[in-house]
Design a protein around this motif. Structure first.
Motif, PDB file in Angstrom:
ATOM      1  N   LYS A  65       0.346  -1.113  -0.180  1.00  0.00           N
ATOM      2  CA  LYS A  65      -0.272   0.079  -0.080  1.00  0.00           C
ATOM      3  C   LYS A  65       1.138   1.255   0.345  1.00  0.00           C
ATOM      4  CE  LYS A  65      -4.130  -2.272   2.661  1.00  0.00           C
ATOM      5  NZ  LYS A  65      -3.754  -3.372   2.718  1.00  0.00           N
ATOM      6  N   LYS A  66       1.249   1.442  -1.382  1.00  0.00           N
ATOM      7  CA  LYS A  66       2.381   2.357  -1.346  1.00  0.00           C
ATOM      8  C   LYS A  66       2.199   3.803  -2.385  1.00  0.00           C
ATOM      9  CE  LYS A  66       5.748  -0.162  -4.360  1.00  0.00           C
ATOM     10  NZ  LYS A  66       7.390  -0.446  -4.222  1.00  0.00           N
ATOM     11  N   GLY A  67       2.232   4.459  -2.384  1.00  0.00           N
ATOM     12  CA  GLY A  67       1.814   5.540  -3.162  1.00  0.00           C
ATOM     13  C   GLY A  67       0.742   5.834  -3.110  1.00  0.00           C
ATOM     14  N   PRO A  68       0.423   5.356  -4.786  1.00  0.00           N
ATOM     15  CA  PRO A  68      -1.263   5.734  -5.041  1.00  0.00           C
ATOM     16  C   PRO A  68      -2.001   4.955  -4.525  1.00  0.00           C
ATOM     17  CG  PRO A  68      -0.096   5.201  -6.774  1.00  0.00           C
ATOM     18  CD  PRO A  68       1.244   5.344  -5.875  1.00  0.00           C
TER      19      PRO A  68
ATOM     20  N   ARG B 170      -1.441   4.219  -1.209  1.00  0.00           N
ATOM     21  CA  ARG B 170      -1.578   3.895   0.551  1.00  0.00           C
ATOM     22  C   ARG B 170      -2.786   4.308   0.815  1.00  0.00           C
ATOM     23  NH1 ARG B 170       2.262   8.976   0.904  1.00  0.00           N
ATOM     24  NH2 ARG B 170       3.595   8.941  -1.423  1.00  0.00           N
TER      25      ARG B 170
END
Lengths: 600, 600
Positions: free
Chosen positions: B129-132, B134
């Motif tokens: 769950k990173k960047g877009p 998150r």
């Protein structure tokens, strides 16, 4: 002009070449021919040793006449490619002065300069030891009686503030003081940060339970060490606290927690401050050359005088003292105010089962968090912006490149779009009796923040509670007096109350100066913040920049630092350079100190 | 072949298209025609659910026959541009399998594949769950009885290991366990890290005073959160410790410090582990599905049996127990060994005023730190590499793209250059009697590290002390016996001694399994580390990959993690994906488990 046949990059470089040549020749007349009739030059420290916008050719002439001989700017060089949109050509560039390197931005209209930004990025000979300049760390080769990193660090921590005086003392160890401390550490400026709470980050931890940052993660990075890429969009308050605590340690800041400033006096003879602090209950006297107030733009509570307050048998406190709603389940609460704090506190009280009434004295600007992110911040601070190569620093500089005088014209269309997008939402609020505005000129939230630091709420949920009456609303009235068990309002109505919260905002940061230094010095420097826009709570005359923030004040060697996380991050860079230059004995004649128009 | 008229990018994409089509058609014969007679395919989890190199067309055929139907690879797409140098065309590419996305690297010779790397980067449907992607963090909108981040975190910390069982237990909370823990946290795998020291980072803090990392900063980043850009080239040990402690907190790892593992048993019926730990003196039983040993490749001390050791009246201990030289000023010390630890300890003792003799039993490879950085690491891990756009991940993948079978051929020229560059230095060492080597095939330091984990010293200063006799040297001898106050050597000589340090290295990590699980399980999984190169201390047969590291072992649900900071960082990614896939019930049939050839 034959610029139309050239690419935007060529147009910009051609302008820079002509501009650079005129400045090198000290020919201000020629330089001025390169500016459009409507023109703005915003300088962050590079030319003026100030944070200063000069507006129009006459002011630019005055600034150049005063600074050019000393600054000796050259090496004007476009950085990256120029762009053209809506008849405006813009590009980044780099330049140098006698003592520094800089970065800037140029906007041309019809080949002439409309807006110019010049910023100092580093002092020659005093560059940060980063990247290829980083220190080695290990001392290879054998040596007797070697001190290691930990021993040197421990020894320095023990000495600073006792046997060795810091050059800078920062009062206030929130994100502002910490970020500035990190900048000064990198520049080798001995600095001590004073914080009254036991741990870095406590000023966040101590706030009400449901609080998360209202600005999204892309806007909130600290200098040098961005949040990891899985950081939540809206950071919960305790997570902010933990990050700040960790950051303080990793950056090796000299941070005295559980330490409260008692007083500070400037000694004209020695040209240094005498700062008396209580460190874990023990009095310590510090003697720094420079003193920075970083106690928050919203740090000095405004509590109104209410008739009958002393007769009230319930609890009453300012929003900054409010412990959160948990203790108030089933209680009757009146919250005076309708801005951010009032909304957050009302929602938190409602979540905890209190019976809450919000008292709205005058109209408020509401911007829904999602809309704000998409419409107002998204182009610079978002995942999409990052994907387009807009780094945090690029975004900060872009933000800084818009002169305050015309900033509202950039914002009005954004808030027009917001009005349309959220029309249903606003209609529901109005039906509930809520008084709405978008600022006097429709320029919305950020302009209100700059002009008066108040008058808005970023909606993260409370507005729905107001719209459907779960938070009760009394609008267009004020509190007339408190009675032992109730509140009487100016419309003649009365409500029973166990708790009254004054979400009535904050006074200017120079209130801290009055408290810790003297009323005389507070009056000498005058009000902090605000632009002099002539709108409500921001009386003129026009100042062009925020008053007293991050720049020299009328009190030598005294500074104010603060603002939201974006401002703290970005402007700490320029404040740190100003302090470093003074420590190194670089000449820093300040151009454009204005008179003080307002005391508080 | 008409490839010579096409650009490197076109050649690579054409190869990928043909390869992809053959695999989609399950036509292994056609796929094999795309490989050169000498060819290597290194797969990190994507095809094999293993860390596996297949060598030559026959092995590739066997691997494809076994895996193709299940893996269903497609979408082979070049990433960036191809390059050509010395007749080799190479490029990055991406691909997908039925369950995952991957990234790889291809080297073509004459249009045919010489080396192929395929790595899994993420499991479809289980992306980080990173960047877009998150999380939002705040739960906008009001809700009664809201739990905030801190409450949820505190509650989860209290439950994990007591009312709720972790899916993974990692024994060992050094940089390896911490980095793997961070990867698993991101993937949502409930994990508990067990560390015997009171604070994360103590395994570094507890070491001798002058220690700094021997590898430079660009090589040493942890996953997800790089060091700030002013981090020293060689990090002092206490600073590493503080960083790891902070990292553990910021990454919200579930980390039990002051906790020692007592035993671990696998229950065949429930298919889970019973792990007994002492947490701050209190016995706790954990029941994870997966158990990871992350106690360090150099964790299990090798202490030789020396005649007369019991009669010695001074102090004797293994290098891992050595507290540093401060207590030994003026003492006579014999250090047995001549690798990294021996050199570091001798130099530290000399710095502290001891009279030190190093006993070199056999030849040692010495590489000067500066030369190593410039010649061996600089192309991938340096400021220059970063300036050329080589990110840490790119460097890691490039490193991983070279098959172990031919890796020495990449290294031999580097060490030939080093011999020349530092010829004077080596001559001085030899004049002092020091026995030098560059590995049996001249491939130097990193190959020695992979093959045997020993036999070298990265010179950060001690070699000069050896060369000029400040550290005394006895080479080509061994200790024959200890006497009450002296050491006798195999050449008949004798030295008085107050302290004997056994810098005699470490046993295989499966020693920990013997200690904590059983000798039977330790023997079942066999030796860890080493390639089977047939060189000293790395007996064949050839294995093609490091034994048992980061991949399934002969004991189901038991894993080994470790290596230097680069390896820990990179391979933790693939170990974490293997664990996540098992937790989610994704089928993970392992291709290419080899027999165990060596027990320790």
């Amino acid at each position: 002009m034959t610029d139309s046949v050239h690419s935007p990059s060529q147009q910009v470089q051609a302008w820079l070449d002509r501009f650079g040549a005129a400045l090198t020749a000290h020919d201000v007349d020629v330089a001025l021919t390169l500016f459009a009739p409507e023109c703005y030059w915003r300088d962050l420290v590079a030319f003026t040793w100030n944070i200063k916008t000069v507006e129009g050719r006459d002011q630019i002439r005055d600034m150049l006449d005063s600074t050019l001989a000393r600054v000796q700017p050259d090496h004007w060089q476009i950085e990256g490619e120029g762009h053209e949109a809506d008849g405006v050509v813009d590009a980044w560039f780099t330049f140098e002065t006698l003592v520094a390197r800089g970065r800037g931005q140029l906007r041309l209209k019809g080949g002439l300069c409309w807006t110019l930004l010049t910023t100092m990025t580093e002092l020659k000979g005093f560059e940060e030891k980063k990247g290829p300049r980083r220190i080695k760390g290990a001392e290879h080769g054998a040596q007797k009686d070697r001190q290691n990193w930990l021993e040197r660090k421990t020894q320095y921590e023990a000495a600073l503030g006792t046997t060795e005086q810091p050059y800078v003392v920062i009062i206030g160890g929130g994100q502002g003081g910490i970020g500035l401390g990190a900048r000064l550490k990198r520049l080798g400026v001995p600095t001590l940060i004073i914080e009254k709470n036991p741990r870095a980050g406590d000023s966040w931890r101590n706030r009400y339970k449901s609080l998360c940052l209202h600005d999204p993660v892309w806007y909130d990075h600290m200098p040098y060490m961005p949040f990891p890429d899985d950081w939540p969009v809206f950071t919960p308050k305790d997570k902010v606290g933990d990050w700040l605590e960790m950051y303080t340690k990793v950056m090796e800041l000299n941070y005295w927690s559980s330490t409260e400033c008692q007083s500070a006096q400037f000694d004209e003879t020695t040209q240094e401050w005498t700062v008396t602090v209580l460190r874990e209950g023990r009095k310590v006297v510090l003697r720094p050359k420079q003193l920075v107030f970083a106690l928050g733009v919203s740090g000095f509570a405004n509590v109104p005088k209410v008739a009958g307050a002393e007769s009230f048998l319930g609890v009453q406190h300012h929003s900054s003292q409010h412990p959160g709603g948990e203790a108030y389940a089933g209680k009757k609460v009146v919250v005076l105010g309708s801005n951010n704090s009032a909304h957050d506190i009302c929602a938190d009280l409602w979540e905890n089962g209190a019976d809450v009434t919000m008292v709205q004295r005058s109209s408020t600007h509401i911007a829904r968090s999602d809309s704000l992110m998409e419409l107002a911040l998204g182009k610079l601070y978002s995942e999409e912006a990052l994907a387009k190569g807009v780094t945090t620093n690029q975004a900060d500089l872009t933000f800084a490149s818009v002169p305050y005088k015309i900033m509202h014209t950039f914002h009005i269309p954004v808030y027009d779009a917001m009005k349309q997008r959220d029309a249903d939402f606003y209609a529901r609020l109005e039906r509930a009796g809520f008084l709405l505005d978008f600022g006097e000129d429709g320029s919305g939230l950020f302009m209100k923040y700059l002009r008066r630091g108040s008058g808005y709420y970023i909606d993260v949920g409370a507005s729905e509670l107001v719209a459907d009456g779960r938070i009760k609303l009394k609008s267009g009235v004020n509190i007339e007096r408190l009675n032992p068990h109730s509140v009487s309002f100016t419309d003649g109505s009365e409500l029973p109350a166990d708790l009254v919260v004054y979400a009535t905002g904050y006074g200017s940061m120079n209130g801290w100066v009055a408290k810790l230094v003297s009323q005389e010095v507070a009056d000498r420097v005058g009000k902090c913040w605000g632009l002099g826009s002539g709108t409500t709570k921001d009386p003129g005359p026009w100042e062009g920049e925020l008053r007293n923030m991050w720049k020299p004040t009328a009190q030598p060697q005294m500074w104010f630092h603060g603002g939201n996380m974006h401002q703290s991050r970005h402007y700490s860079e320029f404040l740190a350079l100003q302090l470093k230059a003074r420590m190194e004995g670089i000449l820093t004649p300040v151009y454009g100190m204005g008179p003080v128009h307002h005391l508080r």
